[in-house]
Design an enzyme around this catalytic site. Sequence first.
Site, PDB file in Angstrom:
ATOM      1  N   HIS B 236       1.074  -1.398  -0.071  1.00 22.40           N
ATOM      2  CA  HIS B 236       0.210  -0.544   0.050  1.00 22.40           C
ATOM      3  C   HIS B 236       0.967   1.625  -0.071  1.00 22.40           C
ATOM      4  O   HIS B 236       1.977   0.955   0.493  1.00 22.40           O
ATOM      5  CB  HIS B 236      -0.821  -0.112   1.289  1.00 22.40           C
ATOM      6  CG  HIS B 236      -2.132   0.557   1.790  1.00 22.40           C
ATOM      7  ND1 HIS B 236      -1.878   2.735   1.061  1.00 22.40           N
ATOM      8  CD2 HIS B 236      -3.041   0.985   0.985  1.00 22.40           C
ATOM      9  CE1 HIS B 236      -2.975   2.907   1.613  1.00 22.40           C
ATOM     10  NE2 HIS B 236      -4.071   1.992   0.889  1.00 22.40           N
ATOM     11  N   ARG B 256      -6.893  10.241   0.366  1.00 20.35           N
ATOM     12  CA  ARG B 256      -6.382  11.049  -1.133  1.00 20.35           C
ATOM     13  C   ARG B 256      -7.995  11.196  -1.520  1.00 20.35           C
ATOM     14  O   ARG B 256      -7.533  11.757  -2.563  1.00 20.35           O
ATOM     15  CB  ARG B 256      -5.219   9.989  -1.956  1.00 20.35           C
ATOM     16  CG  ARG B 256      -3.674   9.834  -1.673  1.00 20.35           C
ATOM     17  CD  ARG B 256      -2.969   9.090  -2.438  1.00 20.35           C
ATOM     18  NE  ARG B 256      -2.887   8.161  -0.799  1.00 20.35           N
ATOM     19  CZ  ARG B 256      -3.539   6.651  -1.890  1.00 20.35           C
ATOM     20  NH1 ARG B 256      -3.270   6.532  -2.884  1.00 20.35           N
ATOM     21  NH2 ARG B 256      -3.384   5.685  -1.363  1.00 20.35           N
TER      22      ARG B 256
END
Lengths: 306, 598
Positions: B236, B256
């Site tokens: 990740h 994000r």
Amino acid sequence: MADATTEEVRAAPTGQARQEGDGAARAEAPARPSPRARPEVTSGREVTLLVWRGDASGGSFVEYRVPYEEGEVILDVIHRLAATQAPDLAVRWNCKAGKCGSCSAEVNGRPVLQCMTRMSLFDPREPITVAPMKTFPIVKDLVTDVSFNYEVASRIPPFSPGPPDPDGKRRMAQTDVDRIQEFRECIECFLCQDVCHVIRDHEENKRLFAGPRFMVRLAELEMHPLDNLDRRPLIRGEFGVVMCNITKCCTEVCPAGIHITDNAIIPLKERVVDSYFDPIAWLGRKITRRPRRTPVTRPWSAEAAS
Amino acid sequence: MAEIETHDLDVLVIGAGGAGLRAAIEAMARGARTGVVCKSLLGKAHTVMAEGGIAAAMGNVWPEDNWQVHFRDTMRGGKMLANWRMAQIHAQETPDRVLELESWGAVFDRTPEGLINQRDFGGHRYARLAHVGDRTGLEMIRTLQQRAVAMGMEVFMECVVVRLLLDQGRIAGAVAYWRESGRFVLFRAKAVILATGGIGKAFRVTSASWEYTGDGHSLALWAGAELMDMEFVQFHPTGMVWPPSVRGILVTESVRGDGGVLRNSEQRRFMFDYIPAYYAAETADSEDEADHWYDDKRNYRRPPELLPRDEVARAINAEVKAGRGSPHGGVFLDIASRRDAEYIRRRLPSMYHQFKELADVDITTTPMEVGPTCHYVMGGVRVEADTCAATVPGLYAAGEVAAGLHGSNRLGGNSLGDLLTFGRRAGLAAAEYATGLGTQPKVDDAEVDAIIASSLAPFEREKGENPFTLQYDIQSTMQDLVGIIRTEEELRQALEELAVLEERATQVAVGGNRQYNPGWHLALSIDSLLAVSRCIATAALERRESRGGHTRDDYPKPDEEFAKINHVLRLEDGKLVLRREPLPQMPPELQALFEEDH
Ligand SMILES: Cc1cc2nc3c(=O)[nH]c(=O)nc-3n(C[C@H](O)[C@H](O)[C@H](O)COP(=O)(O)OP(=O)(O)OC[C@H]3O[C@@H](n4cnc5c(N)ncnc54)[C@H](O)[C@@H]3O)c2cc1C
Ligand code: SF4
Ligand code: SF4
Ligand code: FES
């Protein structure tokens, strides 16, 4: 490199001397060198931990000196202790980020999550005590038998909605679910259960009072806009909301920041009082706010859930 | 055979995360005598940590969303290596599974119309993640747990399976031990569903807990089943990097999705420099365009921060290598300068809390430092798409432990839907198989005795390897040599080091007694950590290309030949063998979805 590893045997790092009695490990064989780096504490900091070691038959605080790094939490130091000196030290943990509620303990007497308790909170010159939660029976060391909570949970009648809208979906306004979403942030650490004096100091009360965690759960179901059951008789009866005398200790320790007393317990008490002592208010509420609710008076049964 | 606690079941579910609980609920609802075992307490499995949400084409926010679009996103995210049928089932059925979860008590965030709200995530064309703030996994596991408890499910908590048992090549049960007492327990079961999650503890920097030692992968392998796609491990892009004790803990992609951007030490939004041709058509190429997308998704293309995870992780890795990293070897994830504090606290409450408590950072005023962390394994037990059946009769697998749905790279949000959709299907198929079987398969007593004896062996050794040290050494080998960027030389070296570690593992010694003894528990999981590590390194060595979660410095491009095959691993006479398996062919009507202009 592979062959070098089997040939070359280095002297053991400091093999700690241990007694069998307190459940420590045997001497290790000299650790074989690994081509990769091993974790080493470089900060030079060390702390004295007094960790409760023992089981159902008894135990006591055992003193350890453990190195630690800046920025670490109690759980890191407990892990280092296990990896280097006390490999059979029993402790629960999973997420290491305050999300799973596994690592509850009493640190310097305060019920906390070990993974969210930073070392910087403590005076490094003073020993830190780490003990298991007191409300629950000891299994071993920092691990307690929390099955009481799972037993109570199994007696709570589950969410019981009506059919969805014709398009198969269900509609609820965000403002109507804000409060119950707060309740559903509970990570089941059971610290509130640990600190609640009603059950902490009175084993016999565990039959009479479900404890703050389950007041939160009951409040969530009671306030769910789509739920059709009326659990008030149970909340007053077998779950014993009246036993709570609003000391707010539970709210103070809740790592999820749930306002257990103000938002869950007090409103439950009001609802229960309404329903028992003010038939008019109760009737009014039934008609205007929850027309489809049917009271439940006995524990939920398996067939009803299927 | 020595006296041993024994339970007779139709279906034994190993694992109480989203996949295991959903499977057990289904098997029980179909009338099978069902039991669930799990290593931790109920409600503490990895699923509880999931943050962002469940990807499901419900169309609540974007009416144009549908299963075809979700299917296409999943296949493309996995670089076309996923099993098309699994991707199709997942895209078609997950919306119903989410609604079902709601009817069992899950309280999702709402749209202004009162429907389940859906958020943006990397690789998904439309906002489609059903979510609850950034604690969706907690909502999922609590709902399933409450459902299972209400049904009267039998749950064996803090009970660890060490081996599966076979009768003439079919599943016959499993041997486990209670962590609390160290006593063994025998499950006689007609069918076993593996729902054990992942392998994250094979790496040093990981978002995984102690549970992720690859038990289900190894149990399957040792029972003769096949594993697939083991070279594909997802790093990740955004794990915490500082302080050291929290290194690897996840920072959700929702940061994000909700407006956060990545910057290097020169304050540059470097993701614009790493847009691959494959995604160029749908990715914004200027900051201005990207910033408009949050408010007008119809007319602007998505910011490159929301590219699939493999792309973002590699980019961060490259920035750090080029010396443009943050002080602690990551990059900056900045939402503070882009959203107001109130918004951040409401949308990302647990991230706010996590940084405040663990790193002394207020994310509403200060950028976070982040870097790649081992997060998910795409590879796992090779299963039939419709039934989740493994290659051993009576064995099923669902959730992270199963392979196929994600191909070479998983899109965020596609795991939670996987758990529900394939958990249900595995429960259904296993219950049917068990009912059809009639008599209970026979368990070989001598085999059970042997398993118990070898599990107790670490207590017998006077001197030996410390399991904690051994685990650390395995993690270091994997992290340093089989990590995010790989080369032939390093992979060969890793296999050599693993051979040495395997030898050392036969000498693990533990002290104390059998009662709740984490040193012993760890010792018992070393074999499975080593088995999955070897599988990953072996498959990674053979795949001479870069694709999804597998990046080879010596073969930096995707290769047509490797686009057509999965790597399948199994044990033959105790030796790990690898086979190339051609991808199943996608029917023309689905293929057509990739030819349309999007
Ligand atoms: C921090 C974090 C955030 C994430 N966010 C998202 C997200 O937003 N969206 C998304 O889709 N995915 C997300 N994921 C991924 C997703 O959460 C996991 O892939 C998923 O929860 C795995 O579920 P599972 O049911 O397969 O396994 P788990 O939930 O890990 O459960 C495994 C179970 O198996 C048991 N078990 C294992 N071995 C044994 C054994 N030997 N004996 C007995 N029991 C055993 C364990 O005790 C446990 O109960 C996230 C993951 C992490 C770590
Ligand atoms: S407020 Fe009530 S439930 Fe909370 S600790 Fe005090 S008595 Fe217990
Ligand atoms: S209410 Fe708070 S303190 Fe109580 S169990 Fe839940 S999270 Fe823990
Ligand atoms: S380890 Fe999960 S809350 Fe501490």
